[in-house]
Design a protein around this motif. Sequence first.
Motif, PDB file in Angstrom:
ATOM      1  N   THR A 207       0.832  -1.205   0.000  1.00 42.17           N
ATOM      2  CA  THR A 207       0.000   0.000   0.000  1.00 42.17           C
ATOM      3  C   THR A 207       0.866   1.254   0.000  1.00 42.17           C
ATOM      4  O   THR A 207       0.598   2.218  -0.730  1.00 42.17           O
ATOM      5  CB  THR A 207      -0.937   0.001   1.223  1.00 42.17           C
ATOM      6  OG1 THR A 207      -1.826  -1.113   1.139  1.00 42.17           O
ATOM      7  CG2 THR A 207      -1.751   1.282   1.279  1.00 42.17           C
ATOM      8  N   HIS A 213      -3.168   3.024  -4.132  1.00 43.72           N
ATOM      9  CA  HIS A 213      -3.995   2.915  -5.345  1.00 43.72           C
ATOM     10  C   HIS A 213      -4.318   1.470  -5.725  1.00 43.72           C
ATOM     11  O   HIS A 213      -5.169   1.226  -6.577  1.00 43.72           O
ATOM     12  CB  HIS A 213      -3.298   3.604  -6.516  1.00 43.72           C
ATOM     13  CG  HIS A 213      -3.089   5.077  -6.314  1.00 43.72           C
ATOM     14  ND1 HIS A 213      -4.137   5.955  -6.116  1.00 43.72           N
ATOM     15  CD2 HIS A 213      -1.961   5.828  -6.253  1.00 43.72           C
ATOM     16  CE1 HIS A 213      -3.668   7.174  -5.956  1.00 43.72           C
ATOM     17  NE2 HIS A 213      -2.351   7.123  -6.031  1.00 43.72           N
ATOM     18  N   GLU A 214      -3.597   0.521  -5.098  1.00 44.27           N
ATOM     19  CA  GLU A 214      -3.827  -0.889  -5.414  1.00 44.27           C
ATOM     20  C   GLU A 214      -3.924  -1.698  -4.127  1.00 44.27           C
ATOM     21  O   GLU A 214      -3.292  -1.359  -3.121  1.00 44.27           O
ATOM     22  CB  GLU A 214      -2.680  -1.445  -6.289  1.00 44.27           C
ATOM     23  CG  GLU A 214      -2.583  -0.783  -7.658  1.00 44.27           C
ATOM     24  CD  GLU A 214      -1.380  -1.277  -8.448  1.00 44.27           C
ATOM     25  OE1 GLU A 214      -0.593  -2.074  -7.899  1.00 44.27           O
ATOM     26  OE2 GLU A 214      -1.236  -0.867  -9.606  1.00 44.27           O
ATOM     27  N   GLU A 215      -4.710  -2.765  -4.194  1.00 39.54           N
ATOM     28  CA  GLU A 215      -4.890  -3.640  -3.036  1.00 39.54           C
ATOM     29  C   GLU A 215      -4.250  -4.993  -3.317  1.00 39.54           C
ATOM     30  O   GLU A 215      -4.526  -5.623  -4.353  1.00 39.54           O
ATOM     31  CB  GLU A 215      -6.376  -3.820  -2.740  1.00 39.54           C
ATOM     32  CG  GLU A 215      -6.660  -4.700  -1.536  1.00 39.54           C
ATOM     33  CD  GLU A 215      -8.136  -4.894  -1.305  1.00 39.54           C
ATOM     34  OE1 GLU A 215      -8.721  -5.809  -1.921  1.00 39.54           O
ATOM     35  OE2 GLU A 215      -8.729  -4.115  -0.527  1.00 39.54           O
ATOM     36  N   ILE A 269      -3.828  -8.776  -7.112  1.00 39.31           N
ATOM     37  CA  ILE A 269      -3.835  -7.317  -7.127  1.00 39.31           C
ATOM     38  C   ILE A 269      -5.205  -6.866  -7.600  1.00 39.31           C
ATOM     39  O   ILE A 269      -5.619  -7.193  -8.723  1.00 39.31           O
ATOM     40  CB  ILE A 269      -2.737  -6.759  -8.050  1.00 39.31           C
ATOM     41  CG1 ILE A 269      -1.358  -7.186  -7.553  1.00 39.31           C
ATOM     42  CG2 ILE A 269      -2.825  -5.239  -8.120  1.00 39.31           C
ATOM     43  CD1 ILE A 269      -0.223  -6.734  -8.453  1.00 39.31           C
ATOM     44  N   ASN A 270      -5.907  -6.167  -6.718  1.00 39.25           N
ATOM     45  CA  ASN A 270      -7.283  -5.744  -7.022  1.00 39.25           C
ATOM     46  C   ASN A 270      -8.126  -6.925  -7.506  1.00 39.25           C
ATOM     47  O   ASN A 270      -8.816  -6.854  -8.523  1.00 39.25           O
ATOM     48  CB  ASN A 270      -7.288  -4.616  -8.060  1.00 39.25           C
ATOM     49  CG  ASN A 270      -6.622  -3.360  -7.542  1.00 39.25           C
ATOM     50  OD1 ASN A 270      -6.536  -3.131  -6.338  1.00 39.25           O
ATOM     51  ND2 ASN A 270      -6.135  -2.535  -8.461  1.00 39.25           N
ATOM     52  N   LYS A 271      -7.964  -8.056  -6.777  1.00 36.47           N
ATOM     53  CA  LYS A 271      -8.749  -9.286  -6.997  1.00 36.47           C
ATOM     54  C   LYS A 271      -8.298 -10.094  -8.222  1.00 36.47           C
ATOM     55  O   LYS A 271      -8.888 -11.136  -8.525  1.00 36.47           O
ATOM     56  CB  LYS A 271     -10.246  -8.992  -7.115  1.00 36.47           C
ATOM     57  CG  LYS A 271     -10.833  -8.182  -5.970  1.00 36.47           C
ATOM     58  CD  LYS A 271     -10.719  -8.883  -4.637  1.00 36.47           C
ATOM     59  CE  LYS A 271     -11.371  -8.076  -3.513  1.00 36.47           C
ATOM     60  NZ  LYS A 271     -11.246  -8.741  -2.192  1.00 36.47           N
ATOM     61  N   LYS A 272      -7.268  -9.662  -8.940  1.00 43.21           N
ATOM     62  CA  LYS A 272      -6.807 -10.383 -10.128  1.00 43.21           C
ATOM     63  C   LYS A 272      -5.480 -11.096  -9.832  1.00 43.21           C
ATOM     64  O   LYS A 272      -4.606 -10.525  -9.179  1.00 43.21           O
ATOM     65  CB  LYS A 272      -6.632  -9.424 -11.305  1.00 43.21           C
ATOM     66  CG  LYS A 272      -7.941  -8.824 -11.814  1.00 43.21           C
ATOM     67  CD  LYS A 272      -7.700  -7.961 -13.041  1.00 43.21           C
ATOM     68  CE  LYS A 272      -9.021  -7.418 -13.585  1.00 43.21           C
ATOM     69  NZ  LYS A 272      -8.801  -6.581 -14.797  1.00 43.21           N
ATOM     70  N   GLN A 282       4.367  -3.907 -11.197  1.00 43.98           N
ATOM     71  CA  GLN A 282       3.625  -4.470 -10.073  1.00 43.98           C
ATOM     72  C   GLN A 282       4.364  -5.665  -9.461  1.00 43.98           C
ATOM     73  O   GLN A 282       4.376  -5.832  -8.243  1.00 43.98           O
ATOM     74  CB  GLN A 282       2.226  -4.884 -10.535  1.00 43.98           C
ATOM     75  CG  GLN A 282       1.315  -3.703 -10.826  1.00 43.98           C
ATOM     76  CD  GLN A 282       0.012  -4.123 -11.473  1.00 43.98           C
ATOM     77  OE1 GLN A 282      -0.030  -5.024 -12.319  1.00 43.98           O
ATOM     78  NE2 GLN A 282      -1.085  -3.462 -11.088  1.00 43.98           N
TER      79      GLN A 282
END
Length: 365
Positions: A207, A213-215, A269-272, A282
């Motif tokens: 974070t 900006h990304e989870e 990352i953001n569920k992907k 990333q």
Amino acid sequence: MILKSISLNSFRNYNDLQWEPHTGINFITGLNAHGKTNLLEAIFFSVLGYSFRKKSSEVINWHSNNASITATYQLSNINIDISILIEQGGNKKILINGSEEKRKYLPGRLGIVLFRPDDLQIIKGPPSGKRDFIDYNIGVIEPLYWQNLTQYRRVVEQRNHLLRNGSGHNDSFQIWNESFYRYGAEVLAGRIKLLKKYIPLVQKMYTDITGGHEELEMKYLSTLKITGKTSIEQIILEFIAEGKTRQKEELYKRQTVFGPHRDDISFLINKKDARYYASQGQIRSIALALKTAQIQLFYNENGEYPVLLLDDVLMELDDFRQHYLLLLINNHVQSFVTTTAMPDKISQFTNRVYLINNGILREVI
């Protein structure tokens, strides 16, 4: 934790080295194949009692029958003297403050974090790489976990031997099964305990790196159907149930098909799934989060920062990630950074710069 001094004798291309590094960030420069990584390997060896490369015997200089490492670490206000003699064939004699110890007693006492370009492959690599990362990077913080893992691997090897020989029905196999369930449960419970502490740190670091900006999610994928309970006895029952379910498959494949040695870890990352959708940037951010969280975990567990080794990886990061890492470790973590060049943009974080030329180390700044 600080490396105060280290001496090498016949260790790879170092015939005789006496070195007292700076307590801050030490940059080690020089051309490739002149000994930069060898020096980091020696520091790593002095902490954990083995090499991050291949066989321990390979560290011995071609012109010698053995190699030795002597190092002094400061832990709080206590000095710890470590002496390691490596003999042909890989035999080692380890002395800690003058007392002979086995290698298994080194992990957990001292901390070291190694960051190499290969670590960038963890996220998209095979499950074995992710398991090795947890075992060899996080697991060494807890000596009991390391001991259980060693026993578990020995049991799996023997169990596989019996399965390959078609002895999966005899009494001997059932005896090894009991050890398999016990040590497997110990290892799995140990991993879950460590990851419960580690994963939130990784997520926080990610974070920070991405500015929120990304989870990032990090999930442990067990080959057992783990319920909410993670007690040893409960996991043993789940091992037994899974063993009955997978018995025919194991007899057919002649190998152990479930257990911690077959588990995996996923990064989202953001569920992907990062294996398929993450960009190179990333991937670098995840790897950096893994390593910085490793530093923080050791500090949380021991009240001391570990020694950090950055082997030709700093230049793999862009300017922002370089600055993030160097700012994080500056004035906190004694670090050893190898690089073929010294960019001006990171000179503000430099405490010492050394040049290595054919195994000869000298201070230049």
